[in-house]
Design a protein around this motif. Structure first.
Motif, PDB file in Angstrom:
ATOM      1  N   SER A  12       0.839  -1.200   0.000  1.00 27.04           N
ATOM      2  CA  SER A  12       0.000   0.000   0.000  1.00 27.04           C
ATOM      3  C   SER A  12       0.874   1.249   0.000  1.00 27.04           C
ATOM      4  O   SER A  12       0.663   2.184  -0.787  1.00 27.04           O
ATOM      5  CB  SER A  12      -0.922   0.006   1.215  1.00 27.04           C
ATOM      6  OG  SER A  12      -1.796  -1.105   1.209  1.00 27.04           O
ATOM      7  N   SER A  13       1.869   1.268   0.875  1.00 25.07           N
ATOM      8  CA  SER A  13       2.757   2.422   0.971  1.00 25.07           C
ATOM      9  C   SER A  13       3.588   2.586  -0.300  1.00 25.07           C
ATOM     10  O   SER A  13       3.800   3.717  -0.772  1.00 25.07           O
ATOM     11  CB  SER A  13       3.676   2.274   2.189  1.00 25.07           C
ATOM     12  OG  SER A  13       4.474   3.419   2.368  1.00 25.07           O
ATOM     13  N   ALA A  14       4.040   1.470  -0.870  1.00 30.13           N
ATOM     14  CA  ALA A  14       4.827   1.535  -2.104  1.00 30.13           C
ATOM     15  C   ALA A  14       4.007   2.158  -3.228  1.00 30.13           C
ATOM     16  O   ALA A  14       4.533   2.950  -4.031  1.00 30.13           O
ATOM     17  CB  ALA A  14       5.312   0.146  -2.495  1.00 30.13           C
ATOM     18  N   TYR A  15       2.727   1.820  -3.295  1.00 34.30           N
ATOM     19  CA  TYR A  15       1.874   2.447  -4.306  1.00 34.30           C
ATOM     20  C   TYR A  15       1.692   3.933  -4.019  1.00 34.30           C
ATOM     21  O   TYR A  15       1.781   4.780  -4.927  1.00 34.30           O
ATOM     22  CB  TYR A  15       0.503   1.763  -4.386  1.00 34.30           C
ATOM     23  CG  TYR A  15      -0.425   2.505  -5.316  1.00 34.30           C
ATOM     24  CD1 TYR A  15      -0.260   2.424  -6.700  1.00 34.30           C
ATOM     25  CD2 TYR A  15      -1.415   3.349  -4.812  1.00 34.30           C
ATOM     26  CE1 TYR A  15      -1.079   3.158  -7.557  1.00 34.30           C
ATOM     27  CE2 TYR A  15      -2.239   4.073  -5.656  1.00 34.30           C
ATOM     28  CZ  TYR A  15      -2.068   3.976  -7.026  1.00 34.30           C
ATOM     29  OH  TYR A  15      -2.855   4.704  -7.881  1.00 34.30           O
ATOM     30  N   ARG A  16       1.454   4.265  -2.752  1.00 33.92           N
ATOM     31  CA  ARG A  16       1.230   5.672  -2.405  1.00 33.92           C
ATOM     32  C   ARG A  16       2.445   6.519  -2.776  1.00 33.92           C
ATOM     33  O   ARG A  16       2.300   7.646  -3.263  1.00 33.92           O
ATOM     34  CB  ARG A  16       0.936   5.793  -0.903  1.00 33.92           C
ATOM     35  CG  ARG A  16       0.640   7.212  -0.443  1.00 33.92           C
ATOM     36  CD  ARG A  16       0.256   7.275   1.037  1.00 33.92           C
ATOM     37  NE  ARG A  16       1.257   6.671   1.904  1.00 33.92           N
ATOM     38  CZ  ARG A  16       2.400   7.258   2.241  1.00 33.92           C
ATOM     39  NH1 ARG A  16       2.693   8.471   1.786  1.00 33.92           N
ATOM     40  NH2 ARG A  16       3.251   6.656   3.047  1.00 33.92           N
ATOM     41  N   VAL A  17       3.641   5.982  -2.577  1.00 33.18           N
ATOM     42  CA  VAL A  17       4.863   6.753  -2.809  1.00 33.18           C
ATOM     43  C   VAL A  17       5.270   6.759  -4.284  1.00 33.18           C
ATOM     44  O   VAL A  17       5.697   7.788  -4.815  1.00 33.18           O
ATOM     45  CB  VAL A  17       6.008   6.204  -1.923  1.00 33.18           C
ATOM     46  CG1 VAL A  17       7.345   6.861  -2.276  1.00 33.18           C
ATOM     47  CG2 VAL A  17       5.684   6.421  -0.450  1.00 33.18           C
ATOM     48  N   THR A  18       5.153   5.610  -4.957  1.00 34.90           N
ATOM     49  CA  THR A  18       5.674   5.501  -6.329  1.00 34.90           C
ATOM     50  C   THR A  18       4.597   5.579  -7.407  1.00 34.90           C
ATOM     51  O   THR A  18       4.913   5.823  -8.565  1.00 34.90           O
ATOM     52  CB  THR A  18       6.417   4.166  -6.525  1.00 34.90           C
ATOM     53  OG1 THR A  18       5.464   3.082  -6.539  1.00 34.90           O
ATOM     54  CG2 THR A  18       7.455   3.935  -5.433  1.00 34.90           C
ATOM     55  N   LYS A  19       3.347   5.297  -7.017  1.00 36.45           N
ATOM     56  CA  LYS A  19       2.197   5.257  -7.948  1.00 36.45           C
ATOM     57  C   LYS A  19       2.300   4.127  -8.980  1.00 36.45           C
ATOM     58  O   LYS A  19       1.615   4.157 -10.005  1.00 36.45           O
ATOM     59  CB  LYS A  19       2.024   6.608  -8.671  1.00 36.45           C
ATOM     60  CG  LYS A  19       1.730   7.771  -7.741  1.00 36.45           C
ATOM     61  CD  LYS A  19       0.418   7.554  -6.983  1.00 36.45           C
ATOM     62  CE  LYS A  19       0.055   8.727  -6.096  1.00 36.45           C
ATOM     63  NZ  LYS A  19       0.834   8.806  -4.867  1.00 36.45           N
ATOM     64  N   LYS A  45      -0.369  -1.639  -6.058  1.00 38.95           N
ATOM     65  CA  LYS A  45      -1.755  -1.540  -5.591  1.00 38.95           C
ATOM     66  C   LYS A  45      -2.495  -2.859  -5.809  1.00 38.95           C
ATOM     67  O   LYS A  45      -3.291  -3.289  -4.959  1.00 38.95           O
ATOM     68  CB  LYS A  45      -2.470  -0.407  -6.326  1.00 38.95           C
ATOM     69  CG  LYS A  45      -3.857  -0.096  -5.780  1.00 38.95           C
ATOM     70  CD  LYS A  45      -4.472   1.088  -6.516  1.00 38.95           C
ATOM     71  CE  LYS A  45      -5.825   1.465  -5.948  1.00 38.95           C
ATOM     72  NZ  LYS A  45      -6.424   2.597  -6.698  1.00 38.95           N
ATOM     73  N   THR A  46      -2.217  -3.517  -6.921  1.00 41.49           N
ATOM     74  CA  THR A  46      -2.834  -4.826  -7.195  1.00 41.49           C
ATOM     75  C   THR A  46      -2.465  -5.836  -6.117  1.00 41.49           C
ATOM     76  O   THR A  46      -3.322  -6.589  -5.619  1.00 41.49           O
ATOM     77  CB  THR A  46      -2.379  -5.346  -8.583  1.00 41.49           C
ATOM     78  OG1 THR A  46      -2.804  -4.418  -9.580  1.00 41.49           O
ATOM     79  CG2 THR A  46      -2.963  -6.711  -8.879  1.00 41.49           C
ATOM     80  N   HIS A  47      -1.188  -5.845  -5.738  1.00 45.38           N
ATOM     81  CA  HIS A  47      -0.747  -6.773  -4.685  1.00 45.38           C
ATOM     82  C   HIS A  47      -1.341  -6.384  -3.337  1.00 45.38           C
ATOM     83  O   HIS A  47      -1.695  -7.259  -2.534  1.00 45.38           O
ATOM     84  CB  HIS A  47       0.783  -6.812  -4.625  1.00 45.38           C
ATOM     85  CG  HIS A  47       1.397  -7.640  -5.698  1.00 45.38           C
ATOM     86  ND1 HIS A  47       1.451  -7.249  -7.019  1.00 45.38           N
ATOM     87  CD2 HIS A  47       1.954  -8.879  -5.659  1.00 45.38           C
ATOM     88  CE1 HIS A  47       2.038  -8.183  -7.739  1.00 45.38           C
ATOM     89  NE2 HIS A  47       2.344  -9.194  -6.936  1.00 45.38           N
ATOM     90  N   ALA A  48      -1.463  -5.098  -3.082  1.00 44.74           N
ATOM     91  CA  ALA A  48      -2.059  -4.647  -1.824  1.00 44.74           C
ATOM     92  C   ALA A  48      -3.511  -5.116  -1.719  1.00 44.74           C
ATOM     93  O   ALA A  48      -3.943  -5.602  -0.661  1.00 44.74           O
ATOM     94  CB  ALA A  48      -1.989  -3.123  -1.725  1.00 44.74           C
ATOM     95  N   THR A  49      -4.258  -5.022  -2.798  1.00 43.86           N
ATOM     96  CA  THR A  49      -5.654  -5.462  -2.782  1.00 43.86           C
ATOM     97  C   THR A  49      -5.761  -6.963  -2.562  1.00 43.86           C
ATOM     98  O   THR A  49      -6.622  -7.440  -1.803  1.00 43.86           O
ATOM     99  CB  THR A  49      -6.349  -5.064  -4.102  1.00 43.86           C
ATOM    100  OG1 THR A  49      -6.336  -3.628  -4.201  1.00 43.86           O
ATOM    101  CG2 THR A  49      -7.789  -5.562  -4.151  1.00 43.86           C
ATOM    102  N   HIS A  50      -4.864  -7.721  -3.184  1.00 47.61           N
ATOM    103  CA  HIS A  50      -4.815  -9.173  -2.983  1.00 47.61           C
ATOM    104  C   HIS A  50      -4.580  -9.494  -1.494  1.00 47.61           C
ATOM    105  O   HIS A  50      -5.253 -10.359  -0.917  1.00 47.61           O
ATOM    106  CB  HIS A  50      -3.692  -9.752  -3.851  1.00 47.61           C
ATOM    107  CG  HIS A  50      -3.428 -11.204  -3.630  1.00 47.61           C
ATOM    108  ND1 HIS A  50      -4.145 -12.204  -4.259  1.00 47.61           N
ATOM    109  CD2 HIS A  50      -2.506 -11.840  -2.848  1.00 47.61           C
ATOM    110  CE1 HIS A  50      -3.677 -13.381  -3.873  1.00 47.61           C
ATOM    111  NE2 HIS A  50      -2.695 -13.188  -3.015  1.00 47.61           N
TER     112      HIS A  50
END
Length: 391
Positions: A60-67, A72-77
């Motif tokens: 989640s944080s990696a998506y928030r920082v890097t977009k 985000k797909t892995h976070a949802t999983h």
């Protein structure tokens, strides 16, 4: 510092995160629970509640920082696995452990594990605005406050059975004792509540955080020695003469983050944050650039553990940003050089070793397991990216 940040970001995106993404379990959910020292994936290993929450926070944080949408797909999983398999719908809270299919295996409830669920769910909410995730984070937050908080001594309790009856704190005790209160649980409740406040600031949460910071300052932090106590009895008496160097430097920046998020102006708190960083720098850093593990009595444990190096780099970066003391910049660079040369696993498809023994050999312990995930070293990288970019 900019060049260092770019190197660290490359390491995160090309080595750390790809290692863990290979562990996605498309059949049963979550990530596979173990990668042994030989880098063999055990697809039938148990899956930890803490581990899953830590993975969820990281991606989640990696998506928030890097977009990067892949994160985000892995976070949802991971979110779906935590929600559907690790959350106890009957008695509430997060299980300690499920089997590889997601069936409950160790149904104990630990405040430490609940904290990581709050930490992860609030981070997932920050990237998705999924109300269900926030509602679950808030439900667990109120559960901690109701079941896991002792108002009499302002302490968060530790371990419970599935139905929330208190049990001896086996999971977070060591050195032949069973602690009623631990510094470790308190710093991670603080961490979780701080992130929840970023996602959903409320007065109730603010009051809880203010009390937590005060408890760290008055009960856990020793103003004379500049170390934090580790294990306590019910009355906050220290149970063992122990110094945990990694936890201290981690606590310094986690406390500072909470202070900053709440906008607290308190010179004594600011001094504590910086004094801890200087204390660990002077007491436990080694000539090779590394930070050793701990001291019990007069016995030093000179193991170089992966998460200790990661948290030290964040803690010293935080101290550098406050003081601009070039000493901290040197410490960070030396730690990173040591980590690259000794902790980072250079084998094909490797990540970071659990630790390096005092004689320089990597410890033959699993590379991925319920206590070792993407969280500490992933967070170190993400903190560097955010802090250097935003300074």
């Amino acid at each position: 510092m900019k060049a260092l940040k770019e190197e660290i970001q490359t390491h995160l995106e090309e080595e750390i995160l790809p290692f863990w993404m290979r562990l996605i379990d498309e059949t049963n959910g979550g990530f596979f629970g173990e990668v042994d020292y030989d880098l063999t994936v055990n697809k039938e290993a148990d899956k930890g509640g803490i581990a899953t929450a830590r993975f969820l926070w990281t991606f989640s944080s990696a998506y928030r920082v890097t977009k990067n949408p892949l994160y985000k797909t892995h976070a949802t999983h991971l979110y779906k696995f935590l929600r559907d398999k690790l959350y106890d719908k009957e008695y509430k809270g997060i299980y300690w452990l499920v089997d590889y299919e997601g069936k409950p295996k160790d149904t104990r409830k630990h405040v430490y594990a609940q904290s990581f669920a709050v930490y992860a769910l609030s981070e997932y909410y920050r990237i998705t605005k999924d109300q269900e995730a926030l509602d679950l984070a808030l439900e667990i937050f109120y559960l901690i406050e109701e079941k896991g908080y002792d108002k009499t001594n302002q302490a968060y309790m530790e371990e419970f059975d599935r139905k929330w009856a208190p049990t001896p704190n086996e999971m977070l005790s060591e050195n032949g004792l069973v602690a009623d209160i631990t510094m470790n649980t308190h710093i991670h409740v603080l961490e979780a509540y701080t992130n929840l406040y970023k996602a959903n600031p409320t007065e109730y949460l603010k009051k809880s955080l203010i009390t937590l910071i005060e408890v760290h300052y008055e009960k856990i932090y020793n103003k004379d020695t500049k170390f934090l106590g580790v294990f306590f009895d019910k009355n906050w008496n220290v149970l063992v003469d122990m110094k945990s160097f990694g936890h201290d430097i981690e606590a310094s920046w986690l406390l500072d983050e909470a202070i900053k998020v709440l906008g607290i102006k308190n010179a004594a708190y600011d001094k504590m944050v910086i004094d801890i960083a200087y204390n660990i720098a002077g007491y436990a850093m080694q000539k090779d650039g590394s930070l050793i593990n701990e001291e019990v009595g007069t016995e030093l444990d000179k193991t170089r553990i992966w998460w200790v190096q990661a948290e030290a780099m964040v803690g010293y970066l935080n101290a550098y940003m406050h003081t601009k003391d070039p000493r901290f910049e040197v410490l960070i660079k030396n730690l990173w050089e040591y980590t690259k040369e000794n902790i980072v696993d250079k084998r094909e498809m490797g990540e970071w070793f659990w630790s390096v023994e005092p004689d320089g050999r990597p410890t033959k312990r699993s590379i991925g397991e319920p206590w070792k995930t993407s969280y500490h070293n992933g967070r170190f990288c993400l903190e560097f990216i955010e802090r250097v970019d935003n300074k």
